[in-house]
Design a protein around this motif. Structure first.
Motif, PDB file in Angstrom:
ATOM      1  N   GLY A   1       0.853  -1.197   0.000  1.00 25.68           N
ATOM      2  CA  GLY A   1       0.000   0.000   0.000  1.00 25.68           C
ATOM      3  C   GLY A   1       0.876   1.229   0.000  1.00 25.68           C
ATOM      4  O   GLY A   1       1.871   1.303  -0.710  1.00 25.68           O
ATOM      5  N   GLY A   2       0.459   2.202   0.820  1.00 24.61           N
ATOM      6  CA  GLY A   2       1.296   3.388   0.976  1.00 24.61           C
ATOM      7  C   GLY A   2       0.985   4.478  -0.018  1.00 24.61           C
ATOM      8  O   GLY A   2      -0.157   4.959  -0.112  1.00 24.61           O
ATOM      9  N   THR A   3       1.944   4.879  -0.799  1.00 21.27           N
ATOM     10  CA  THR A   3       1.853   6.069  -1.627  1.00 21.27           C
ATOM     11  C   THR A   3       0.967   5.856  -2.848  1.00 21.27           C
ATOM     12  O   THR A   3       0.616   4.731  -3.205  1.00 21.27           O
ATOM     13  CB  THR A   3       3.255   6.493  -2.098  1.00 21.27           C
ATOM     14  OG1 THR A   3       3.825   5.426  -2.859  1.00 21.27           O
ATOM     15  CG2 THR A   3       4.149   6.800  -0.909  1.00 21.27           C
ATOM     16  N   THR A   4       0.615   6.966  -3.464  1.00 25.47           N
ATOM     17  CA  THR A   4      -0.129   6.953  -4.717  1.00 25.47           C
ATOM     18  C   THR A   4       0.464   8.014  -5.634  1.00 25.47           C
ATOM     19  O   THR A   4       1.525   8.576  -5.324  1.00 25.47           O
ATOM     20  CB  THR A   4      -1.629   7.206  -4.469  1.00 25.47           C
ATOM     21  OG1 THR A   4      -2.347   6.986  -5.681  1.00 25.47           O
ATOM     22  CG2 THR A   4      -1.880   8.620  -3.966  1.00 25.47           C
ATOM     23  N   ASP A   5      -0.221   8.319  -6.743  1.00 24.64           N
ATOM     24  CA  ASP A   5       0.317   9.275  -7.701  1.00 24.64           C
ATOM     25  C   ASP A   5      -0.801  10.195  -8.171  1.00 24.64           C
ATOM     26  O   ASP A   5      -1.980   9.806  -8.175  1.00 24.64           O
ATOM     27  CB  ASP A   5       0.931   8.544  -8.893  1.00 24.64           C
ATOM     28  CG  ASP A   5       1.958   9.408  -9.609  1.00 24.64           C
ATOM     29  OD1 ASP A   5       2.204  10.541  -9.148  1.00 24.64           O
ATOM     30  OD2 ASP A   5       2.489   8.964 -10.639  1.00 24.64           O
ATOM     31  N   PHE A   6      -0.425  11.417  -8.590  1.00 23.56           N
ATOM     32  CA  PHE A   6      -1.413  12.414  -8.998  1.00 23.56           C
ATOM     33  C   PHE A   6      -1.071  12.989 -10.363  1.00 23.56           C
ATOM     34  O   PHE A   6       0.079  12.995 -10.794  1.00 23.56           O
ATOM     35  CB  PHE A   6      -1.480  13.562  -7.980  1.00 23.56           C
ATOM     36  CG  PHE A   6      -2.050  13.168  -6.651  1.00 23.56           C
ATOM     37  CD1 PHE A   6      -3.416  13.216  -6.431  1.00 23.56           C
ATOM     38  CD2 PHE A   6      -1.220  12.749  -5.622  1.00 23.56           C
ATOM     39  CE1 PHE A   6      -3.943  12.862  -5.208  1.00 23.56           C
ATOM     40  CE2 PHE A   6      -1.735  12.384  -4.403  1.00 23.56           C
ATOM     41  CZ  PHE A   6      -3.107  12.434  -4.191  1.00 23.56           C
ATOM     42  N   ASP A   7      -2.124  13.491 -11.011  1.00 24.51           N
ATOM     43  CA  ASP A   7      -1.980  14.225 -12.263  1.00 24.51           C
ATOM     44  C   ASP A   7      -2.798  15.510 -12.136  1.00 24.51           C
ATOM     45  O   ASP A   7      -3.891  15.499 -11.559  1.00 24.51           O
ATOM     46  CB  ASP A   7      -2.474  13.391 -13.446  1.00 24.51           C
ATOM     47  CG  ASP A   7      -2.167  14.068 -14.772  1.00 24.51           C
ATOM     48  OD1 ASP A   7      -1.179  14.813 -14.831  1.00 24.51           O
ATOM     49  OD2 ASP A   7      -2.928  13.849 -15.738  1.00 24.51           O
ATOM     50  N   ILE A   8      -2.280  16.614 -12.643  1.00 25.86           N
ATOM     51  CA  ILE A   8      -2.992  17.883 -12.584  1.00 25.86           C
ATOM     52  C   ILE A   8      -3.005  18.503 -13.986  1.00 25.86           C
ATOM     53  O   ILE A   8      -1.985  18.501 -14.677  1.00 25.86           O
ATOM     54  CB  ILE A   8      -2.355  18.840 -11.541  1.00 25.86           C
ATOM     55  CG1 ILE A   8      -3.196  20.110 -11.400  1.00 25.86           C
ATOM     56  CG2 ILE A   8      -0.900  19.130 -11.845  1.00 25.86           C
ATOM     57  CD1 ILE A   8      -2.823  20.941 -10.179  1.00 25.86           C
TER      58      ILE A   8
END
Length: 417
Positions: A272-279
């Protein structure tokens, strides 16, 4: 008379011969002294340790022996210690049936650090001072050395694994024993196969690990994208040959005994833990605000998501806050964030930096930096205001132009007349 004389000569010859044999006996190695090993401490001794050995020296002869020397002859794997003597004078040993016919002597020696388990000979000499070459006895005693090998999985490079993301995991194996490890085999497996190796099996072979050396084995691993975040068990197994060389004084010579040993251990890995983003830039409102779409494109939920525009060249905050609170974004979710920002220049693309902060599924606060190229155009309200100002100026100018035209026409008429 002649017969009696011959008998006397024969008796003298016998007596002289017996005396000569006694002298020969005393000049041999059997001078009535014996030596026995009483104790070794520790028993068995390990490589690198200090060994104390105790010997009992006795006089079994019919005559006392003065200035008895006991000498230890340490050879590999035994070494003389600094500050310790290998020769001791125990004084006089009385003849047999006398209380002072035996004495005990102790020596300390150092065992070599890099030897295998087995029995190793230690030689002791006992002789009368000054008569080492002619009147000495030599005995060898077998000393037990325990060189049991041992290994441990010293460290694991990975603590958290992001679902769906191929990751390298390294295991460091150390030989913490006193003998080399041979033909080692390392393997691992996870609960319900939630973690699987990619591009290879979960088994690696190691030919040799020397004493106190380490070996690193690497795997590429992957967890299913739909794995529920949590702590999962990783079982590890190390098997190897513990080679013990038994060195004894036998006709067979050196004998090698191989023992297959297994070490099992476990560790926890968080999936689990981290994720990622897009803007992405969406639009500019009539008031001049800039709207952006923020998406969770990773494989984990993100809680307490905030997006902020830090201080930077080329942009300034018009009013309000420089951050927007977005709340919780499940994987695949998106939302809109608006910012009242003013560019230093219009009608060109300018870089705009963002910071996205969130709480990961393992409870850690994480921050990601993003940067976009945004076209800075003048707001619609500003354009309308500029148009209105331009229109008002034109209205005031039109009557003046009419007056000027009339005045000019009158002047023209008068000149013509």
């Amino acid at each position: 008379m002649i017969f009696k004389h011959l008998i006397r000569v024969l008796l003298c010859f016998i007596i002289l011969t017996s005396a000569g044999q006694s002298a020969l006996a005393l000049s041999s190695t059997d001078i009535g002294l014996t030596v026995d090993l009483l104790n070794q401490d520790p028993d068995p001794v390990k490589p690198g340790e200090v060994l104390e050995v105790s010997f009992s020296v006795q006089n079994t002869g019919s005559e006392e022996v003065k200035n008895v020397i006991v000498e230890l002859v340490p050879e590999y794997p035994f070494n003389k210690m600094s500050g310790q003597t290998s020769t001791i004078n125990i004084g006089t040993l009385g003849k047999r049936y006398v209380d002072e016919r035996s004495k005990t002597v102790k020596f300390k020696i150092l065992v070599d650090n890099n030897i295998n388990a087995g029995q190793y000979p230690l030689e002791v000499l006992v002789y009368e001072q000054g008569k080492k070459n002619s009147l000495s006895i030599s005995e060898e005693f077998l000393i037990d050395v325990d060189s049991e090998s041992n290994a441990e999985i010293e460290s694991i490079s990975l603590e958290k694994l992001v679902p769906g993301k191929k990751t390298n995991i390294s295991f460091v194996i150390r030989n913490v024993g006193n003998s080399p490890l041979k033909n080692a085999m390392f393997s691992w497996e996870s609960t319900n196969d939630l973690i699987l190796p990619v591009g290879s099996s979960n088994v690696k072979y190691i030919n040799f690990i020397d004493v106190q050396d380490t070996v690193t084995v690497d795997f590429q691993v992957l967890s299913n994208i739909n794995t529920i975040p949590g702590l999962y068990k990783l079982d590890m197994k190390l098997t190897y040959d513990d080679v013990e060389e038994l060195q004894t004084i036998t006709q067979a010579g050196t004998v090698e005994n191989q023992k297959r040993k297994t070490i099992e251990s476990k560790a926890g890995i968080y999936i689990g833990g981290t994720t990622d983003f897009d803007i992405v830039f969406i639009e500019q409102t009539m008031e001049g605000d800039y709207s952006f779409s923020v998406s969770n494109i990773g494989n984990n939920k993100a809680s307490s998501v905030t997006v902020s525009v830090p201080e930077q060249e080329g942009w300034s905050i018009k009013d309000g806050s420089n951050s927007a609170v977005l709340g919780t974004l499940q994987k695949g979710d998106y939302t809109i964030a608006d910012f009242s920002i003013i560019p230093d220049n219009y009608n060109e693309f300018l870089p705009l930096k963002f910071q996205i902060s969130y709480t990961s599924s393992d409870g850690e606060r994480e921050t990601q930096d993003r940067e976009l190229s945004v076209f800075a155009s003048e707001p619609v309200e500003l354009l309308q205001h500029q148009s209105a100002q331009s229109s008002g100026s034109n209205k005031g100018l039109f009557p003046a132009l009419i007056v000027l035209l009339i005045v000019g026409f009158v002047i023209y008429k008068k000149k013509k007349q």
